[in-house]
Scaffold this motif. Structure first.
Motif, PDB file in Angstrom:
ATOM      1  N   PHE A 389      -1.572   2.020   8.128  1.00 27.79           N
ATOM      2  CA  PHE A 389      -1.831   1.362   6.848  1.00 27.79           C
ATOM      3  C   PHE A 389      -1.313   2.191   5.673  1.00 27.79           C
ATOM      4  CE2 PHE A 389      -4.837   0.661   3.277  1.00 27.79           C
ATOM      5  CZ  PHE A 389      -4.566  -0.683   3.026  1.00 27.79           C
ATOM      6  N   LEU A 390      -1.188   3.519   5.864  1.00 28.69           N
ATOM      7  CA  LEU A 390      -0.786   4.414   4.781  1.00 28.69           C
ATOM      8  C   LEU A 390       0.683   4.801   4.910  1.00 28.69           C
ATOM      9  CD1 LEU A 390      -3.882   6.794   4.853  1.00 28.69           C
ATOM     10  CD2 LEU A 390      -3.388   5.080   3.098  1.00 28.69           C
ATOM     11  N   PRO A 391       1.411   4.911   3.798  1.00 29.20           N
ATOM     12  CA  PRO A 391       2.799   5.393   3.850  1.00 29.20           C
ATOM     13  C   PRO A 391       2.844   6.835   4.350  1.00 29.20           C
ATOM     14  CG  PRO A 391       2.310   4.340   1.733  1.00 29.20           C
ATOM     15  CD  PRO A 391       1.011   4.503   2.435  1.00 29.20           C
ATOM     16  N   ARG A 392       3.763   7.139   5.225  1.00 27.06           N
ATOM     17  CA  ARG A 392       3.821   8.470   5.819  1.00 27.06           C
ATOM     18  C   ARG A 392       4.076   9.562   4.787  1.00 27.06           C
ATOM     19  NH1 ARG A 392       4.333   9.903  11.012  1.00 27.06           N
ATOM     20  NH2 ARG A 392       4.078   8.280  12.595  1.00 27.06           N
ATOM     21  N   GLU A 393       4.766   9.224   3.707  1.00 26.18           N
ATOM     22  CA  GLU A 393       5.093  10.239   2.714  1.00 26.18           C
ATOM     23  C   GLU A 393       3.961  10.459   1.707  1.00 26.18           C
ATOM     24  OE1 GLU A 393       6.471   6.235   1.310  1.00 26.18           O
ATOM     25  OE2 GLU A 393       6.576   7.430   3.155  1.00 26.18           O
ATOM     26  N   SER A 394       2.905   9.692   1.791  1.00 28.73           N
ATOM     27  CA  SER A 394       1.818   9.797   0.811  1.00 28.73           C
ATOM     28  C   SER A 394       0.917  10.989   1.112  1.00 28.73           C
ATOM     29  CB  SER A 394       0.983   8.511   0.810  1.00 28.73           C
ATOM     30  OG  SER A 394       0.303   8.354   2.041  1.00 28.73           O
ATOM     31  N   LYS A 395       0.273  11.496   0.063  1.00 29.01           N
ATOM     32  CA  LYS A 395      -0.673  12.602   0.212  1.00 29.01           C
ATOM     33  C   LYS A 395      -1.895  12.169   1.012  1.00 29.01           C
ATOM     34  CE  LYS A 395       0.594  15.000  -4.069  1.00 29.01           C
ATOM     35  NZ  LYS A 395       0.093  15.502  -5.390  1.00 29.01           N
ATOM     36  N   MET A 396      -2.269  10.904   0.881  1.00 28.40           N
ATOM     37  CA  MET A 396      -3.440  10.410   1.591  1.00 28.40           C
ATOM     38  C   MET A 396      -3.179  10.393   3.095  1.00 28.40           C
ATOM     39  SD  MET A 396      -6.475   9.602   0.949  1.00 28.40           S
ATOM     40  CE  MET A 396      -7.918   8.727   1.520  1.00 28.40           C
ATOM     41  N   TYR A 397      -1.980  10.030   3.490  1.00 36.12           N
ATOM     42  CA  TYR A 397      -1.635  10.044   4.919  1.00 36.12           C
ATOM     43  C   TYR A 397      -1.720  11.463   5.458  1.00 36.12           C
ATOM     44  CZ  TYR A 397       1.018   9.535   9.242  1.00 36.12           C
ATOM     45  OH  TYR A 397       1.406   9.560  10.557  1.00 36.12           O
ATOM     46  N   ASN A 398      -1.187  12.405   4.708  1.00 31.29           N
ATOM     47  CA  ASN A 398      -1.212  13.799   5.144  1.00 31.29           C
ATOM     48  C   ASN A 398      -2.650  14.311   5.261  1.00 31.29           C
ATOM     49  OD1 ASN A 398       0.156  16.498   5.582  1.00 31.29           O
ATOM     50  ND2 ASN A 398      -1.012  16.951   3.731  1.00 31.29           N
ATOM     51  N   TYR A 399      -3.502  13.925   4.304  1.00 30.80           N
ATOM     52  CA  TYR A 399      -4.900  14.378   4.339  1.00 30.80           C
ATOM     53  C   TYR A 399      -5.640  13.775   5.531  1.00 30.80           C
ATOM     54  CZ  TYR A 399      -9.784  14.931   3.001  1.00 30.80           C
ATOM     55  OH  TYR A 399     -11.117  15.234   3.005  1.00 30.80           O
ATOM     56  N   MET A 400      -5.456  12.490   5.770  1.00 35.40           N
ATOM     57  CA  MET A 400      -6.156  11.842   6.871  1.00 35.40           C
ATOM     58  C   MET A 400      -5.650  12.353   8.223  1.00 35.40           C
ATOM     59  SD  MET A 400      -8.375   9.932   5.412  1.00 35.40           S
ATOM     60  CE  MET A 400      -8.967   9.023   6.839  1.00 35.40           C
ATOM     61  N   ALA A 401      -4.329  12.504   8.359  1.00 37.43           N
ATOM     62  CA  ALA A 401      -3.757  12.895   9.652  1.00 37.43           C
ATOM     63  C   ALA A 401      -4.045  14.348   9.990  1.00 37.43           C
ATOM     64  CB  ALA A 401      -2.247  12.643   9.648  1.00 37.43           C
ATOM     65  N   ASN A 402      -3.967  15.231   8.993  1.00 36.02           N
ATOM     66  CA  ASN A 402      -4.071  16.668   9.267  1.00 36.02           C
ATOM     67  C   ASN A 402      -5.445  17.257   8.986  1.00 36.02           C
ATOM     68  OD1 ASN A 402      -1.287  16.719   9.933  1.00 36.02           O
ATOM     69  ND2 ASN A 402      -0.768  16.903   7.763  1.00 36.02           N
ATOM     70  N   ASN A 403      -6.258  16.551   8.216  1.00 36.96           N
ATOM     71  CA  ASN A 403      -7.585  17.084   7.894  1.00 36.96           C
ATOM     72  C   ASN A 403      -8.679  16.279   8.586  1.00 36.96           C
ATOM     73  OD1 ASN A 403     -10.142  17.524   6.387  1.00 36.96           O
ATOM     74  ND2 ASN A 403      -8.879  18.858   5.135  1.00 36.96           N
ATOM     75  N   ILE A 404      -8.843  15.021   8.174  1.00 34.03           N
ATOM     76  CA  ILE A 404      -9.912  14.198   8.739  1.00 34.03           C
ATOM     77  C   ILE A 404      -9.735  14.026  10.247  1.00 34.03           C
ATOM     78  CG2 ILE A 404     -11.001  11.935   8.714  1.00 34.03           C
ATOM     79  CD1 ILE A 404     -11.643  13.609   6.276  1.00 34.03           C
ATOM     80  N   PHE A 405      -8.512  13.722  10.688  1.00 29.86           N
ATOM     81  CA  PHE A 405      -8.233  13.559  12.113  1.00 29.86           C
ATOM     82  C   PHE A 405      -7.631  14.827  12.712  1.00 29.86           C
ATOM     83  CE2 PHE A 405      -8.368   9.151  10.667  1.00 29.86           C
ATOM     84  CZ  PHE A 405      -9.103   8.543  11.674  1.00 29.86           C
TER      85      PHE A 405
END
Length: 729
Positions: A389-405
């Motif tokens: 659902f999130l663009p790969r280049e977005s900061k939110m994607y990076n936070y969810m992929a590398n922090n939350i998950f």
């Protein structure tokens, strides 16, 4: 009298002008006797009009008029002799000023101050007769000079340097190096004020701390504290005898949090909360911390471990603080650390501030779906949907992929990792947040340590009394009804039929909460249908193996939206943990039953609306049962599905030690402890995809024909408290 015209706030912010009228220049100016007390009083009583006409002259007309009015006071400005000898960067020290503040409609006469002058005021000596209309040099400023706000933001750093014994000159240099800016004269004065205020507070805190320690010693409290190299207390933890008793008994599940504004010394208040046998929250230890670094949290948990006589919690709930997480792992390496789901939501919201309308709410919805997924397969599906659902280049994607998950993080909030974990249905720090709120209503931010302790001990005693009243049956005895309704007759009939279950629970000296909950589940069993799928040990094993191979045949009901948070402060009788949604996968359910004697497998479904989907209940000897709702493991209480299956199969024996020791006084080991301790077992590939740890390998299968004792609830030595229907009647 001229009414003052309102000056726009933005304009007045630009007009922080001091017209300073000199009464006495320190060491340089001589005030002649012609200045009388009467003239000084007349100046103080002047009211200046606002003459701003919107021409953009920045209030010059108003200020000039004010100066003329002051000069017109008889004897006030005669005899001044101005000698320009001061080279001060911040101007002159005047006794009287004409000040026009940002929120004032007109100038007023007030006291001069260096701080006001440094904020943009001007010293205009040309308003005295001998200055020839000339203004002396304004305060010297530097482009790279620290502002007051910059210095205040570094207050903690400055205080740490002062506490370390750094000399004033070196302190100034260190502050300038860290900020990359210059400390002016005013900046150095402000630093000095910060240090002096800290030293004054420290002396006051030292006296209060001595009184506090003496107070705790007189009350014979359990006490731990740490001090710095100057013998000042930096951390202190304490607990009463009442709290120690609760901590020793109920520390298997703890909830922790810190709060602020509870004392004048700005120490953080840390609370450790447990759930007692009547499902009430209890504070078992409190601590005051000068900071929230890892060593402070480590001190708290080491003190708690000593309070619990070396015991460690099985589960610990906290917020997402990294320092606290590290401290828990160091002090309690075997504890399952769970993160508060509400704090996790908050972190996601903070990082999603720049997302478009509706995007953030959808991200949280999809994360919630992953957090409460009952199986790893559903978890992976929700994770994939969220990241796609999130663009790969977005900061939110990076936070969810590398922090939350991220690695090591998922197992702290995902339900599917350990479906039967004995958490009492808790998934947030709401219980301790409620305690924080209650305590803050009893204290103020200017209170002392002794006052805070009195408020805390009052709260602890009130909660203990509340539990005692419930255990004793309430405040008032219940009067029997002269006549009963039809439903009451049905209820009594059910309780009579299941009296062997209720009596077994009472035999273990269970709490009022556990007894009432058991009775509620007996009545709730009326709402279900039960169908036996297989009978016999071998047939049951074959069925479980078949269902593991094809999970769709189990016809379990999964609903990722069913993980709605339940208020842990609400009474759980007949409510919390009772759902038709399965909390586990078929493979994990079969894994839990691996070393149990299973006599039959029953499907339990709702009467209305009718459905072929429902729970699976495995029945064994001595009234053992395990349902896919896993309420016995998560809450340590019975479920209506298992009771319905027992009713259908004519089971007339039950072991009261199936109830968790949290809810009873007896010391009989918990028969479900081994099952609750088993996490989900994942293959290496599936674990890597989900970002989850691989559980320990399965133990060797026990031969069902072996005469050796098995571990778990069917060990013969546990059978001494089994109640039969015939003995209970």
């Amino acid at each position: 009298m001229t009414l003052p015209l309102p000056l726009p706030l933005q304009l007045r912010l630009q007009l922080r002008v001091q017209l300073q009228l000199q009464l006495q220049l320190q060491l340089q100016l001589q005030l002649q006797p012609t200045l009388t007390c009467r003239g000084h009083r007349q100046v103080r009583e002047l009211v200046f009009p606002n003459l701003e006409d919107g021409t953009g002259e920045y209030g010059e007309k108003t200020l000039n008029k004010a100066v003329e009015m002051v000069k017109a006071v008889p004897g006030f400005t005669r005899g001044f002799e101005v000698t320009r000898v001061s080279k001060s960067r911040v101007g002159c020290n005047f006794k009287t000023v004409l000040w026009w503040g940002a929120r004032q409609d007109a100038p007023v006469v007030g006291k001069a101050s260096l701080s006001a002058l440094a904020e943009g005021g001007m010293c205009l000596t040309h308003h005295t007769p001998t200055s020839n209309g000339k203004e002396h040099a304004p305060p010297t400023t530097f482009d790279n000079e620290m502002s007051r706000q910059d210095i205040y933001e570094m207050s903690d750093f400055i205080i740490d340097l002062a506490d370390s014994g750094v000399k004033t000159v070196d302190l100034h240099k260190t502050v300038q190096q860290k900020s990359g800016k210059r400390l002016g004269r005013e900046g150095k004065a402000l630093v000095r004020c910060i240090v002096e205020k800290h030293l004054e507070d420290s002396r006051e805190a030292f006296n209060d701390a001595q009184e506090f320690l003496a107070h705790l010693q007189r009350s014979k409290a359990h006490l731990w504290f740490r001090a710095d190299n100057q013998s000042r207390i930096t951390s202190i933890a304490w607990a009463s005898d009442v709290q120690k008793a609760a901590a020793v008994r109920f520390h298997s599940v703890i909830i922790t949090d810190t709060t602020f504004n509870t004392n004048r010394y700005k120490f953080s208040l840390a609370l450790v909360v447990v759930v007692d046998h009547e499902n009430h929250s209890q504070i078992v230890m409190q601590a005051l911390l000068s900071n929230e670094r890892q060593e402070s949290f480590q001190f708290v948990y080491e003190s708690l471990k000593e309070l619990c006589e070396g015991g460690s919690p099985k589960v610990c709930f906290s917020d997402n603080d990294a320092a606290e997480t590290n401290a828990i792992e160091l002090v309690f390496p075997g504890t399952v650390h769970k993160l508060c789901i509400w704090h996790t939501y908050g972190n996601i919201r903070e990082h999603g501030g720049g997302l478009g309308e509706g995007v953030l709410s959808e991200v949280i919805r999809k994360f919630r779906k992953a957090a409460f997924a009952q199986t790893v397969e559903y978890f992976l599906q929700a994770k994939t949907e969220l990241l796609a659902f999130l663009p790969r280049e977005s900061k939110m994607y990076n936070y969810m992929a590398n922090n939350i998950f991220g690695k090591g993080r998922v197992e702290k909030w995902a339900s599917c990792v350990h479906p039967g974990l004995h958490t009492l249905g808790i998934c947030s720090t709401q219980r301790v947040e409620a305690m924080n709120s209650a305590v803050k209503r009893l204290v103020t931010r200017s209170g002392t340590m002794v006052e805070l302790n009195r408020a805390l001990m009052g709260k602890v005693q009130d909660d203990a009394n509340k539990t005692k009243r419930k255990s004793d049956g309430g405040r008032l005895p219940r009067a029997p009804l002269s006549s009963m309704s039809s439903m009451e007759n049905v209820k009594r009939g059910l309780l009579k039929h299941f009296s062997f279950v209720v009596d077994a629970v009472k035999h273990e000296r269970s709490s009022t909460h556990a007894i009432k909950d058991t009775e509620a589940q007996v009545v709730a069993a009326l709402g279900y249908n039960a169908t036996c799928l297989v009978r016999g040990e071998d047939e049951a094993r074959l069925l479980l193996d078949e269902l593991v191979a094809d999970a769709d045949k189990a016809k379990l009901w999964y609903d990722t939206s069913s993980g709605d948070l339940i208020d842990p402060l609400q009474a759980t009788t007949g409510a919390a943990g009772v759902s038709m949604v399965s909390r586990t996968s078929v493979p994990h359910f079969a894994h839990l039953l691996r070393d149990q004697n299973v006599n039959s497998v029953v499907r339990v479904s709702m009467i209305t609306p009718p459905s072929e989907f429902g729970h699976l209940v495995a029945l064994g000897p001595d009234g053992f049962f395990l349902c896919t709702c896993l309420r016995q493991l998560e809450h340590g209480l019975l479920c209506p599905h298992g009771l319905k299956a027992m009713w259908t199969e004519g089971v007339d024996r039950f072991n009261g030690a199936t109830i968790s020791p949290r809810w009873r006084e007896s010391e009989t080991p918990w028969l479900m402890a081994d099952l609750a301790a088993k996490p989900a077992t994942l293959s290496a590939g599936l674990a890597a995809s989900a970002g989850l740890p691989v559980a320990v390998s399965q133990p060797p299968r026990v031969d069902p024909n072996s005469t050796a004792s098995r571990s778990g609830p069917n060990v013969p030595s546990y059978a001494s408290t089994v109640w039969r229907a015939s003995t209970a009647q």
